[in-house]
Scaffold this active site. Sequence first.
Site: not given
Length: 455
Positions: A172, A418, A421
Amino acid sequence: MSKPQQQSPPSTTTTSPPPPPPSTPPPASSSRSLLSALRRSPVTTLVAAFFLLALFMYGEDVRTLAELSIDDYLYPDADFYNVSALPPLLLPPPTCDLSRGRWVFDNTSLPAYREKECTFLTKQVSCLANGRPDDLWQYWRWQPNNCSLPTFDARRFMEKMRGKRMMFVGDSLNRNQWESLVCLVQPILSKGRKKIVKRGSFNIFYAKEYRATLEFYWAPFLVESNSDNPNFHHIDQRIISPERIESHANNWKDVDYLIFNTYIWWMNNEDIKVRRPNSTSWSDHDEVPRIETYGRVFKTWSTWLEQNVDPARTSVFFMTISPLHNSPAQWGNPNGIKCVKETLPVLNYTKPLDLNHDMRMYDLVAKVAKNMKNVPVSLIDITRMSDYRKDAHTSLYSIRQGKLLTPEQKADPQKYADCIHWCLPGVPDVWNQILYTRILSKSSPPSTHPSLPPQ
């Protein structure tokens, strides 16, 4: 989000002059104007009628025509951008280490695009739309120590991409970078002539005027695993087959630019679950030390490249480690919680941060790239520059299982923030600026107008 008033940069670094803006492209040709007029006339209806009649009468004989839209026949390709008429692109010398430098506050030339203006951004990385209250992370330019990076020129880049395919392969974080690149190029493309198609492991951005695609292919370990479904996988059940790659790699053939990564999915355990040779079940596996398994994967990967990639056509790149920022004591904030509430990069540094990367994996990839015999692999070192960007992650302004975090989840940042990312626009734009520089620094074969993936 409207552009803020000129903000004062934090008094930490002496700024360098911002790079000049891209040159204005030449005006559209008169033939484009003529076609524009035709689109508003009954000719359009007549062409459409003949097209539909052909489909009805000849079916299979016009299958390939049917895969294209009417627009592909009514709209021409993009006019060639007269790159030769521009001032020479000032590229950094090959000896300049682009990975060593500093972050410079720049609210004049940045951000490279606006979040709300890139409709292709996923909710996962749309931090402002998800409620992030600050936006300073968007205004930092990477300045290498001994040279400068050229500004990303979307038209110059798309001329390089005309008739070609670029594919990001990995996890990702490579998708994060792919989304960034889509946002960097999409403003120059005509409305209705750009789209994203998601199919299985593929996310494909079509730039129809240039007969080009920018693609992302999900393969978090590069080799085959039980996590190859991009939508359904579990962290604690990851099992890989280090010597099996064909089910993925068959999709990488005849691509002009391949950009690989794999790291973050390896970092949950010191030992990796490895499917036994000739096994027919994922439950039949052993646990093997991480670095040993990583080495086996890269032996498989490099062997496939040597046997299947034509270096006269395909350029191969590998992105190094993208860091996690989970331990604020590492950057001098012992009372912090992961990357939560961080609003500035690490600026006052005299040595690299220690973010507990497994540098054995970094070194292994570098060695594999160096030892390639027939197919060059260019390492793009994003690790140290990204280490300093504790402020630029999606943090609490992302999604989990397809939904925005609830107030209850935001109240538990240790579990839900998170810090892997990146918000967009942001740090991955710089990664693409370096990729752009590397691509334009290399001569590449002319377009062969390959068959693009079906839409």
